[in-house]
Motif scaffolding. Sequence first.
Motif, PDB file in Angstrom:
ATOM      1  N   GLN A 114      70.561  41.606  51.851  1.00 34.05           N
ATOM      2  CA  GLN A 114      71.623  40.679  52.213  1.00 34.05           C
ATOM      3  C   GLN A 114      71.908  39.759  51.032  1.00 34.05           C
ATOM      4  O   GLN A 114      71.022  39.112  50.518  1.00 34.05           O
ATOM      5  CB  GLN A 114      71.219  39.853  53.429  1.00 34.05           C
ATOM      6  CG  GLN A 114      71.131  40.689  54.681  1.00 34.05           C
ATOM      7  CD  GLN A 114      70.959  39.853  55.922  1.00 34.05           C
ATOM      8  OE1 GLN A 114      70.793  38.648  55.857  1.00 34.05           O
ATOM      9  NE2 GLN A 114      70.984  40.493  57.059  1.00 34.05           N
ATOM     10  N   HIS A 115      73.158  39.785  50.580  1.00 33.78           N
ATOM     11  CA  HIS A 115      73.607  38.862  49.544  1.00 33.78           C
ATOM     12  C   HIS A 115      74.186  37.673  50.280  1.00 33.78           C
ATOM     13  O   HIS A 115      74.662  37.812  51.399  1.00 33.78           O
ATOM     14  CB  HIS A 115      74.675  39.521  48.675  1.00 33.78           C
ATOM     15  CG  HIS A 115      74.214  40.786  48.033  1.00 33.78           C
ATOM     16  ND1 HIS A 115      73.344  40.808  46.981  1.00 33.78           N
ATOM     17  CD2 HIS A 115      74.481  42.080  48.328  1.00 33.78           C
ATOM     18  CE1 HIS A 115      73.114  42.066  46.639  1.00 33.78           C
ATOM     19  NE2 HIS A 115      73.782  42.852  47.439  1.00 33.78           N
ATOM     20  N   GLU A 116      74.162  36.519  49.662  1.00 35.07           N
ATOM     21  CA  GLU A 116      74.750  35.353  50.326  1.00 35.07           C
ATOM     22  C   GLU A 116      76.206  35.660  50.642  1.00 35.07           C
ATOM     23  O   GLU A 116      76.970  36.037  49.770  1.00 35.07           O
ATOM     24  CB  GLU A 116      74.650  34.122  49.436  1.00 35.07           C
ATOM     25  CG  GLU A 116      75.138  32.884  50.147  1.00 35.07           C
ATOM     26  CD  GLU A 116      74.974  31.614  49.340  1.00 35.07           C
ATOM     27  OE1 GLU A 116      75.636  30.644  49.701  1.00 35.07           O
ATOM     28  OE2 GLU A 116      74.203  31.606  48.378  1.00 35.07           O
ATOM     29  N   GLY A 117      76.558  35.552  51.902  1.00 35.35           N
ATOM     30  CA  GLY A 117      77.937  35.773  52.295  1.00 35.35           C
ATOM     31  C   GLY A 117      78.274  37.199  52.674  1.00 35.35           C
ATOM     32  O   GLY A 117      79.404  37.486  53.026  1.00 35.35           O
ATOM     33  N   SER A 118      77.305  38.123  52.584  1.00 31.20           N
ATOM     34  CA  SER A 118      77.593  39.478  53.041  1.00 31.20           C
ATOM     35  C   SER A 118      76.360  40.037  53.743  1.00 31.20           C
ATOM     36  O   SER A 118      75.247  39.569  53.550  1.00 31.20           O
ATOM     37  CB  SER A 118      77.996  40.384  51.867  1.00 31.20           C
ATOM     38  OG  SER A 118      76.913  40.607  51.008  1.00 31.20           O
ATOM     39  N   VAL A 146      80.409  32.073  63.114  1.00 30.16           N
ATOM     40  CA  VAL A 146      79.046  32.479  63.450  1.00 30.16           C
ATOM     41  C   VAL A 146      78.059  31.469  62.874  1.00 30.16           C
ATOM     42  O   VAL A 146      78.372  30.737  61.938  1.00 30.16           O
ATOM     43  CB  VAL A 146      78.724  33.901  62.915  1.00 30.16           C
ATOM     44  CG1 VAL A 146      79.603  34.940  63.587  1.00 30.16           C
ATOM     45  CG2 VAL A 146      78.875  33.984  61.406  1.00 30.16           C
ATOM     46  N   GLU A 147      76.885  31.437  63.464  1.00 29.44           N
ATOM     47  CA  GLU A 147      75.820  30.550  63.001  1.00 29.44           C
ATOM     48  C   GLU A 147      74.715  31.385  62.373  1.00 29.44           C
ATOM     49  O   GLU A 147      74.516  32.550  62.743  1.00 29.44           O
ATOM     50  CB  GLU A 147      75.253  29.750  64.175  1.00 29.44           C
ATOM     51  CG  GLU A 147      76.263  28.815  64.806  1.00 29.44           C
ATOM     52  CD  GLU A 147      75.692  28.054  65.987  1.00 29.44           C
ATOM     53  OE1 GLU A 147      74.500  28.233  66.317  1.00 29.44           O
ATOM     54  OE2 GLU A 147      76.445  27.279  66.597  1.00 29.44           O
ATOM     55  N   ALA A 148      73.972  30.785  61.459  1.00 28.62           N
ATOM     56  CA  ALA A 148      72.847  31.464  60.820  1.00 28.62           C
ATOM     57  C   ALA A 148      71.916  32.029  61.886  1.00 28.62           C
ATOM     58  O   ALA A 148      71.597  31.351  62.861  1.00 28.62           O
ATOM     59  CB  ALA A 148      72.091  30.495  59.917  1.00 28.62           C
ATOM     60  N   GLY A 208      79.083  30.484  58.967  1.00 30.49           N
ATOM     61  CA  GLY A 208      80.329  30.836  58.302  1.00 30.49           C
ATOM     62  C   GLY A 208      81.304  31.458  59.271  1.00 30.49           C
ATOM     63  O   GLY A 208      81.145  31.373  60.488  1.00 30.49           O
ATOM     64  N   ILE A 209      82.321  32.087  58.710  1.00 31.16           N
ATOM     65  CA  ILE A 209      83.344  32.763  59.487  1.00 31.16           C
ATOM     66  C   ILE A 209      83.395  34.204  59.008  1.00 31.16           C
ATOM     67  O   ILE A 209      83.374  34.465  57.798  1.00 31.16           O
ATOM     68  CB  ILE A 209      84.711  32.073  59.315  1.00 31.16           C
ATOM     69  CG1 ILE A 209      84.627  30.674  59.944  1.00 31.16           C
ATOM     70  CG2 ILE A 209      85.833  32.891  59.929  1.00 31.16           C
ATOM     71  CD1 ILE A 209      85.864  29.841  59.810  1.00 31.16           C
ATOM     72  N   LEU A 235      81.041  37.205  54.961  1.00 29.58           N
ATOM     73  CA  LEU A 235      81.255  35.901  55.583  1.00 29.58           C
ATOM     74  C   LEU A 235      81.985  34.995  54.612  1.00 29.58           C
ATOM     75  O   LEU A 235      81.758  35.052  53.409  1.00 29.58           O
ATOM     76  CB  LEU A 235      79.904  35.241  55.925  1.00 29.58           C
ATOM     77  CG  LEU A 235      79.081  35.881  57.029  1.00 29.58           C
ATOM     78  CD1 LEU A 235      77.782  35.105  57.203  1.00 29.58           C
ATOM     79  CD2 LEU A 235      79.840  35.911  58.336  1.00 29.58           C
ATOM     80  N   LYS A 236      82.870  34.148  55.170  1.00 37.29           N
ATOM     81  CA  LYS A 236      83.550  33.125  54.370  1.00 37.29           C
ATOM     82  C   LYS A 236      82.980  31.777  54.746  1.00 37.29           C
ATOM     83  O   LYS A 236      82.543  31.583  55.876  1.00 37.29           O
ATOM     84  CB  LYS A 236      85.054  33.133  54.665  1.00 37.29           C
ATOM     85  CG  LYS A 236      85.747  34.425  54.352  1.00 37.29           C
ATOM     86  CD  LYS A 236      87.251  34.302  54.438  1.00 37.29           C
ATOM     87  CE  LYS A 236      87.725  34.213  55.866  1.00 37.29           C
ATOM     88  NZ  LYS A 236      89.185  34.311  56.013  1.00 37.29           N
ATOM     89  N   GLU A 237      83.017  30.869  53.802  1.00 36.02           N
ATOM     90  CA  GLU A 237      82.673  29.475  54.118  1.00 36.02           C
ATOM     91  C   GLU A 237      83.741  28.959  55.062  1.00 36.02           C
ATOM     92  O   GLU A 237      84.884  29.377  55.014  1.00 36.02           O
ATOM     93  CB  GLU A 237      82.692  28.620  52.836  1.00 36.02           C
ATOM     94  CG  GLU A 237      81.684  29.014  51.799  1.00 36.02           C
ATOM     95  CD  GLU A 237      80.266  28.603  52.158  1.00 36.02           C
ATOM     96  OE1 GLU A 237      80.094  27.757  53.060  1.00 36.02           O
ATOM     97  OE2 GLU A 237      79.346  29.145  51.548  1.00 36.02           O
ATOM     98  N   GLU A 238      83.370  28.014  55.919  1.00 37.94           N
ATOM     99  CA  GLU A 238      84.353  27.475  56.857  1.00 37.94           C
ATOM    100  C   GLU A 238      85.528  26.826  56.117  1.00 37.94           C
ATOM    101  O   GLU A 238      86.654  26.960  56.519  1.00 37.94           O
ATOM    102  CB  GLU A 238      83.679  26.496  57.814  1.00 37.94           C
ATOM    103  CG  GLU A 238      82.701  27.228  58.719  1.00 37.94           C
ATOM    104  CD  GLU A 238      82.087  26.337  59.769  1.00 37.94           C
ATOM    105  OE1 GLU A 238      82.830  25.580  60.398  1.00 37.94           O
ATOM    106  OE2 GLU A 238      80.870  26.402  59.949  1.00 37.94           O
TER     107      GLU A 238
END
Length: 80
Positions: A2-6, A26-28, A50-51, A72-75
């Motif tokens: 898992q990469h940050e954001g994917s 979504v939440e962590a 994130g979203i 995932l995108k930052e909010e």
Amino acid sequence: EQHEGSVSALMPGTSFKILVEEGQEVEAGEVLLILEAMKMEHTLKAPRDGIVGDLLVTEGEQVTDGTVLLALKEEADAAA
């Protein structure tokens, strides 16, 4: 992996069930999808809040080790 954001497939398998849709907050730790591999179901969870940005896989699709399944995108990014 898992990469940050994917979220990526940890092993070859089949996208068994997708539990989120593009644009969903979504939440962590929230379960995003279930991957069926080696006759077992593996739950893949959000690495952070994130979203859901891009869903890059459909239910029933065969994936290989390391395939990015969703991003995932930052909010703040999503609001722009």
